[in-house]
Design an enzyme around this catalytic site. Structure first.
Site, short mmCIF file in Angstrom:
data_model
loop_
_atom_site.label_atom_id
_atom_site.label_comp_id
_atom_site.label_asym_id
_atom_site.label_seq_id
_atom_site.Cartn_x
_atom_site.Cartn_y
_atom_site.Cartn_z
N ASP A 4 32.16 33.19 -10.55
CA ASP A 4 32.28 32.63 -9.21
C ASP A 4 30.97 32.74 -8.44
O ASP A 4 30.20 33.69 -8.62
CB ASP A 4 33.39 33.37 -8.45
CG ASP A 4 33.61 32.82 -7.06
OD1 ASP A 4 34.05 31.67 -6.95
OD2 ASP A 4 33.32 33.54 -6.08
N GLU A 19 30.59 28.42 -11.58
CA GLU A 19 30.90 27.67 -10.36
C GLU A 19 29.62 27.68 -9.53
O GLU A 19 29.28 28.68 -8.91
CB GLU A 19 32.07 28.33 -9.61
CG GLU A 19 32.56 27.53 -8.41
CD GLU A 19 32.05 28.04 -7.08
OE1 GLU A 19 31.84 27.22 -6.17
OE2 GLU A 19 31.84 29.27 -6.93
#
Length: 633
Positions: free
Chosen positions: A308, A359
């Site tokens: 992330d 991401e």
């Protein structure tokens, strides 16, 4: 018993040296709590603490002084009275004399929220039964296989009548059959690691080695993953190595000095998310984080990790607030960049078939591909540009779409720059952004028609696929992290038909090799007509290895049915419609497919042949060659 303890101490001395160098990728075997003889040995890294004591159920929380190894900064104590399921913490007298009760950063289980005490837990011996799945993964090329991911927030997919979240035993019984029914190839969970605040969705962690007790036991999650593999479903888990929870009793300033975080307070503080940034250049932090990733891969057999917020890790100016350039005068976070390369190199060396997914929202840094070529070394990257452009386009009044058609087509210009996943994720259905269904233009019928159109584009566009839970049936309300999905929607015929549509589209994707066989090559797609802005219809081909293996896709972005619509085709012969988003079974009005198309020897752009057919209003069709002459163009 003393001999056993002495052996452990001798082993730990070597392990601690490797930990300090940043090369111990199993540091949880050194630090944390470990059963020795009848008790447990406890270790915690707190190099600048004045004093550390162990407190827990086994000593009425009164405190047992721990001894410090001055070389490593690791404190240690053996407690013969400690037993499984006991809760414990460390009482840390910090560098300035302040006393704080802190968590064990290496705990593998915590008590249930709102408490944050660690729980002594022993993994039961497990004999895994997913060898066939693992062997098949070793023999397959991940880039040339279908990947259609169902993104899930574990505690809000479904809950019990009393409001309690499903455990992974419950999810094993209900979620896995649902994945099979819906024809997904993979599931991706938002972070499952321990976190004290539900509304952080797991993106502000405290326990990097602990499955959140909110979701059941680690053994239950092991069984869930195994059951997924036995049903040919891969499992990905989100992981957050860039920043962590700011709560004082967790990781921040553990020993009273910058320990896990940067020494520079501006770099340490994450203003955007109200959290603390890891010092990714510190060797001990590298050991900590890479060990966490290895732990999840090896203890739970997960098939991939989605990292992330990569942008926050590789750019100094990503956050809101003051920032300082690096020593070269630029905005690159060099520590974060090299840490991610190291992370991917270590994981790939140990587990070459585990997928590493980023991401990352910028286009300045190569993310996927070989580290030797200057990239971060990930296997896949979320295509945030595609997602933003596409959702802007579908929210738009169709009258305006002809003037913004490049939002639909621009991604074809850079589709091979990285190995992409096309995400329609949780981030797009919260905070007032509206659900995917609610974003669509027009009345309810037109919204469903466009949602079917959008998902057809998702499935036929080059790149792997990801859809957030609830979107498969067109849930109208935004996602709520503290409530289950609106399952009652499925009593409505249009929602039920939308769910059927998604299931059959997912199956169509798995069965059509042209949609993924050449996906790592520009040959996978051929644009037929991306310039028909007046009618706002996009046509393109997806191609497999064999010349006869191709699909023709036509997407109509207006509420006007296009009859006798011309499409250029590569070979003379007949073409059969194999997909139509406006079929009655999907919630549309069509009761039968278009007739088989016979090509005509008429020039259309670069093609010597064309066909004529009808493209439904706000609909999409897919055609496949039925009987063609590939020797004659």
């Amino acid at each position: 018993m003393k001999k056993n303890i002495q052996n452990v101490i001798e082993i730990s001395n070597e392990a601690s040296k490797i930990f300090l160098s940043g090369e111990n990728f199993y540091v949880q075997q050194l630090l944390g709590a470990h059963r020795i003889a009848e008790g447990y040995i406890f270790r915690v890294w707190a190099p600048n603490a004045q004093k550390v004591s162990l407190v827990g159920d086994f000593n009425d929380w009164q405190g047992i002084p721990m001894e410090k190894d001055e070389t490593s900064g690791i404190w240690e104590v053996y407690c013969e009275h400690a037993k499984e399921k006991d809760l414990y913490k460390f009482k840390v007298q910090q560098a300035d004399g302040r006393e704080v009760y802190k968590i064990d950063p290496f705990a593998i289980r915590f008590e249930k929220r709102p408490g944050v005490a660690a729980e002594l837990y022993e993994f039961p011996a497990k004999k895994w039964k997913d060898g066939l799945w693992i062997g098949r993964n070793k023999r397959s090329n991940k880039f040339k296989r279908p990947m259609n991911i169902y993104e899930v927030h574990a505690s809000s997919w479904k809950e019990h009548e009393n409001g309690e979240p499903y455990s992974f035993s419950d999810l094993k019984a209900e979620l896995i059959p649902y994945l099979v029914e819906m024809n997904y190839t993979h599931i991706e969970f938002m972070p499952l690691m321990e976190h004290p605040l539900g509304r952080s969705w797991g993106y502000q962690l405290i326990g990097y080695f602990a499955l959140s007790s909110y979701y059941g036991t680690p053994a239950e999650f092991q069984d869930f993953v195994e059951a997924c593999h036995l049903n040919n479903i891969g499992v990905f888990v989100d992981w957050v190595p860039g920043h962590y929870c700011i709560n004082d009793d967790t990781l921040p300033y553990y020993d009273g000095t910058p320990q896990f975080e940067y020494s520079d307070p501006d770099r340490a503080k994450n203003n955007r998310w109200g959290s603390i940034n890891f010092d990714l250049g510190k060797p001990q932090v590298q050991s900590f984080l890479i060990s966490s990733a290895m732990f999840w891969i090896e203890m739970f057999h997960i098939d991939g990790i989605r990292v992330d917020a990569v942008s926050n890790m590789i750019y100094r100016d990503y956050d809101e607030g003051p920032w300082t350039p690096n020593h070269e005068g630029g905005n690159r976070n060099l520590e974060g960049f090299y840490f991610l390369q190291k992370l991917n190199a270590v994981i790939k060396l140990a587990h070459p078939n585990v997928l590493m997914i980023a991401e990352e929202s910028s286009s300045e840094t190569p993310v996927t591909g070989l580290i030797e070529n200057g990239s971060l070394g990930f296997d896949f990257k979320w295509n945030m540009g595609w997602m933003n452009d596409i959702l802007r386009f579908y929210e738009m009044d169709p009258v305006l779409r002809k003037d913004h058609f490049t939002l639909l087509t621009f991604s074809f210009m850079y589709m091979m720059r990285e190995n992409f996943i096309l995400p329609l994720s949780h981030d797009e259905v919260v905070h007032g952004k509206k659900s995917l269904m609610h974003k669509m233009w027009g009345d309810r019928y037109k919204q469903f028609a466009q949602l079917r159109n959008l998902y057809t584009y998702l499935i036929t566009h080059p790149g792997k696929k990801l859809l957030f839970m609830g979107s498969e049936w067109g849930q109208f309300l935004e996602w709520k992290f503290d409530e289950e999905l609106e399952w009652g929607d499925l009593n409505d015929s249009l929602n039920h038909s939308m769910q059927k549509f998604t299931s059959e589209l997912n199956y169509f994707y798995k069965e059509q090799t042209a949609l993924w066989e050449l996906e790592d090559s520009a040959e996978t797609v051929e644009i037929i007509d991306a310039d028909n802005t007046s009618e706002s219809v996009l046509t393109f081909m997806r191609k497999g290895k064999r010349k006869k293996d191709f699909l023709i896709v036509a997407l109509n972005m207006t509420p006007v049915e296009r009859r006798e619509f011309t499409i250029g085709v590569p070979y003379p012969g007949t073409y059969k419609e194999v997909w139509n988003t406006e079929m009655q079974e999907f919630g549309g009005t069509w009761t039968q497919h278009n007739d088989i198309c016979q090509s005509e020897s008429i020039q259309f752009k670069e093609y010597d042949q064309l066909i004529r057919t009808t493209v439904p209003a706000l609909g999409a069709i897919i055609l496949k060659p039925e009987s063609i002459n590939i020797r004659k163009k």
